[in-house]
Design an enzyme around this catalytic site. Structure first.
Site, PDB file in Angstrom:
ATOM      1  N   SER A   1     -11.979   2.692   7.693  1.00 52.96           N
ATOM      2  CA  SER A   1     -13.511   2.624   7.703  1.00 52.96           C
ATOM      3  C   SER A   1     -14.013   1.627   8.522  1.00 52.96           C
ATOM      4  O   SER A   1     -15.345   2.180   9.276  1.00 52.96           O
ATOM      5  CB  SER A   1     -13.905   1.757   6.404  1.00 52.96           C
ATOM      6  OG  SER A   1     -13.373   0.595   5.983  1.00 52.96           O
TER       7      SER A   1
ATOM      8  N   ASP B   1      -6.797   4.635  15.404  1.00 55.03           N
ATOM      9  CA  ASP B   1      -8.068   5.041  14.465  1.00 55.03           C
ATOM     10  C   ASP B   1      -9.192   5.287  15.269  1.00 55.03           C
ATOM     11  O   ASP B   1      -9.952   6.323  14.859  1.00 55.03           O
ATOM     12  CB  ASP B   1      -8.267   3.832  13.763  1.00 55.03           C
ATOM     13  CG  ASP B   1      -7.164   3.394  12.575  1.00 55.03           C
ATOM     14  OD1 ASP B   1      -6.250   4.204  12.705  1.00 55.03           O
ATOM     15  OD2 ASP B   1      -7.206   2.282  12.200  1.00 55.03           O
TER      16      ASP B   1
ATOM     17  N   GLU C   1       3.498   5.645  11.462  1.00 51.85           N
ATOM     18  CA  GLU C   1       2.967   4.583  11.040  1.00 51.85           C
ATOM     19  C   GLU C   1       3.626   3.123  11.836  1.00 51.85           C
ATOM     20  O   GLU C   1       4.686   3.273  11.960  1.00 51.85           O
ATOM     21  CB  GLU C   1       3.241   4.176   9.643  1.00 51.85           C
ATOM     22  CG  GLU C   1       2.268   3.511   8.960  1.00 51.85           C
ATOM     23  CD  GLU C   1       0.823   4.338   8.806  1.00 51.85           C
ATOM     24  OE1 GLU C   1      -0.194   4.088   9.665  1.00 51.85           O
ATOM     25  OE2 GLU C   1       0.746   5.175   8.181  1.00 51.85           O
ATOM     26  N   HIS C   2       2.709   2.379  12.421  1.00 49.78           N
ATOM     27  CA  HIS C   2       3.019   1.230  13.171  1.00 49.78           C
ATOM     28  C   HIS C   2       4.022   1.490  14.344  1.00 49.78           C
ATOM     29  O   HIS C   2       4.808   0.526  14.730  1.00 49.78           O
ATOM     30  CB  HIS C   2       3.991   0.270  12.147  1.00 49.78           C
ATOM     31  CG  HIS C   2       3.210  -0.317  11.021  1.00 49.78           C
ATOM     32  ND1 HIS C   2       2.206  -1.564  11.183  1.00 49.78           N
ATOM     33  CD2 HIS C   2       2.803  -0.257   9.781  1.00 49.78           C
ATOM     34  CE1 HIS C   2       1.728  -1.882  10.125  1.00 49.78           C
ATOM     35  NE2 HIS C   2       1.949  -1.276   9.241  1.00 49.78           N
TER      36      HIS C   2
ATOM     37  N   TYR D   1       0.230  -8.611   9.692  1.00 52.75           N
ATOM     38  CA  TYR D   1       0.098  -7.417  10.834  1.00 52.75           C
ATOM     39  C   TYR D   1       0.400  -8.045  12.328  1.00 52.75           C
ATOM     40  O   TYR D   1       1.165  -7.379  12.804  1.00 52.75           O
ATOM     41  CB  TYR D   1      -1.183  -6.850  10.809  1.00 52.75           C
ATOM     42  CG  TYR D   1      -1.469  -5.839  11.850  1.00 52.75           C
ATOM     43  CD1 TYR D   1      -1.166  -4.558  11.676  1.00 52.75           C
ATOM     44  CD2 TYR D   1      -2.097  -6.264  12.816  1.00 52.75           C
ATOM     45  CE1 TYR D   1      -1.311  -3.334  12.362  1.00 52.75           C
ATOM     46  CE2 TYR D   1      -2.460  -5.348  13.928  1.00 52.75           C
ATOM     47  CZ  TYR D   1      -1.947  -3.924  13.738  1.00 52.75           C
ATOM     48  OH  TYR D   1      -2.154  -3.021  14.956  1.00 52.75           O
TER      49      TYR D   1
END
Length: 388
Positions: free
Chosen positions: A124, A171, A45-46, A221
Site C-alpha cells: 500500500s 514494489d 521473496e526477500h 527486516y
C-alpha cells in the site's frame, strides 16, 4: 461468508467513491484521478535487496484524486469508513515523494480511496508513493520527464528517508511498470524488467489476508538485510545474487542462522528462474510446487512466517484445485497468495474460512488477475492516459 470476502470494488466504483469524497471535502469534483496498484508476489521473496530477480503480480489499486493537502489513508477493507485521517507514517510517504520530485510544487487538494490493505504486505505504501508522483507529474510538469526507473527509485528513496523503511525496489517498480495480463520479472541488479504473459481464464490468484500483524516485522527486516550482507561477505561476493549453494557450502560459515538466510535467497533466485520457464509452458503444477517450496524456505530458512500464516498455507495446499500457496510480502503476518483453478476458488475460500476463522480473527479474500500499473484519468478531456 459474504461479509468476510471483502469483495474488491471495481475501478468504476472506486472512481465514484473518490469523486464523492473529494466533492464532500472540497465542494467540487477533482480535475484528475490517478491510479497506482499494490502488488502481490508470486515468487521471489526477500531477494530484491540481494540483487535478485523477482516476479510480481499486481491486482490491487490505490487511487489519489487531484487537488490542497487533505490526506486520507488507504482503508483496511471496504466495510470500514473511508474518511480516516492520515497516520503520521502515511503522510510521510507523501512528504517524501514531494521532496524527491524534480521541481517545486505548489498547493493542491487530494483525497485517497484504496482497496490495498494496510499492513498486509501488499505494498500500500508503494501504491501511495507512485500515485502521488503521478499526480505531481500532472499538476507540476517537469521539462524533461523522468524515466519509469527514475520514478520508481524516487519513490523508493521517499520510503527509505521519510518513512525509515529500507525497502527494496520491487514494489515501486511494479506499481510504475506493470502491464495488464502480465507478471513483471525484475532483475534487481541491472534494473531491467521483463513482461511475462499471465492470462488464463481458468486460473486465478487468491490473496488471503490473515488480518494479523506481528510487531517483529519492522525490527527484523533490517536484521535480515544485515544477515544477508554478512553471508555474501563471507563468500567474498558483492551480493547473494552472485553466490551458489556450492559457494555457501565451501564458505564454511559457522553461524547457522546466517547460513540459512543465505540458503533461502540463493535457492529462491533459482526458483524464480524455474518459475519463468513454468509460465512459458503454462505448467501451473510446476509453478505451484515452486510456490510451496518457497513458503517452506521462508518458514524454515528465512524465518519470516508465523503460525497464522502457516495455517492458511497448510489449509490451501490441501484443497482440490490448488496449484500452490505461500506467504507473500515482508512476513510476520499479512497475506498469503494461492494459485488456484477458477472453478475451485469458492470452495477454497470456504475451506480457509472454516479452518481459520475464530472470534479473534477472520480472513479477507481478494480474487485477482494481473492489472496494469499507474495511470492518469483527466476529467477535462475524459481521456484515459496509460503511462506505462
Amino acid at each position: 461468508m459474504e461479509d468476510c470476502l471483502g469483495r474488491t470494488a471495481s475501478l468504476e466504483e472506486l472512481h465514484h467513491e473518490v469523486e464523492s469524497l473529494f466533492l464532500r471535502e472540497f465542494g467540487c469534483k477533482p480535475d484528475s484521478v490517478v491510479y497506482a496498484p499494490g502488488r502481490v508476489n508470486i515468487i521471489g521473496e526477500h531477494t530484491d535487496y540481494n540483487d535478485g530477480r523477482q516476479r510480481r503480480h499486481h491486482p490491487l489499486n490505490a487511487r489519489l484524486a487531484q487537488g490542497h493537502l487533505l490526506f486520507l489513508c488507504p482503508i483496511l477493507n471496504r466495510n470500514d469508513a473511508t474518511g480516516l485521517n492520515a497516520s503520521r507514517t502515511g503522510a510521510n510517504y507523501v512528504k517524501g515523494v514531494l521532496v524527491n520530485y524534480k521541481r517545486l510544487c505548489g498547493a493542491f487538494n487530494s483525497a485517497i480511496v484504496s482497496t490495498v490493505p494496510l499492513g498486509g504486505g501488499l505494498s500500500s505504501s508503494a501504491a501511495l508513493e507512485v500515485a502521488t508522483y503521478t499526480l505531481l507529474e500532472q499538476l507540476f510538469p517537469i521539462d524533461h520527464p523522468v524515466t519509469p526507473v527514475e520514478k520508481a527509485l524516487a519513490c523508493q528513496e521517499a520510503e527509505h528517508v521519510y518513512a525509515n523503511v529500507p525497502c527494496g525496489i520491487m514494489d515501486q517498480f511494479v506499481s510504475v511498470m506493470a502491464t495488464e495480463n502480465h507478471l513483471l520479472c525484475i532483475d534487481c541488479e541491472s534494473m531491467r524488467v521483463t513482461q511475462v504473459p499471465f492470462q488464463n481464464p481458468h486460473v486465478v490468484v487468491l490473496i488471503t489476508n490473515s488480518n494479523v500483524r506481528h510487531n517483529l516485522g519492522s525490527s527484523e527486516y533490517p536484521v535480515r538485510r544485515q544477515q544477508c550482507e554478512a553471508a555474501s561477505k563471507a563468500m567474498g561476493k558483492r551480493s547473494l545474487r552472485l553466490c551458489t549453494l556450492e559457494d555457501l557450502e565451501a564458505a564454511g560459515i559457522e553461524d547457522e542462522t546466517i547460513k540459512r538466510r543465505a540458503h533461502h535467497v540463493i535457492s529462491e533466485n533459482a526458483r524464480v528462474q524455474q518459475a519463468i520457464e513454468s509460465l512459458k509452458t503454462t505448467d501451473y503444477y510446476r509453478l505451484g510446487a515452486l510456490m510451496n517450496e518457497s513458503h517452506a524456505s521462508l518458514r524454515e530458512d528465512f524465518a519470516v512466517s508465523c503460525p497464522e500464516i502457516d495455517l492458511l498455507v497448510d489449509i490451501a495446499q490441501r484443497q482440490p484445485g490448488v496449484y500452490g500457496s505461500r506467504i507473500t510480502g515482508g512476513g510476520f503476518g499479512g497475506c498469503t497468495v494461492t494459485l488456484v483453478k477458477r472453478s475451485h476458488v469458492d470452495d477454497l475460500m470456504k475451506a480457509i474460512y472454516d479452518g481459520y476463522a475464530s472470534p479473534e480473527r477472520r480472513p479477507n479474500f481478494y480474487v485477482c488477475n494481473a492489472s496494469g500499473g499507474q495511470r492518469l484519468e483527466s476529467h477535462k478531456g475524459r481521456s484515459c492516459i496509460h503511462t506505462v
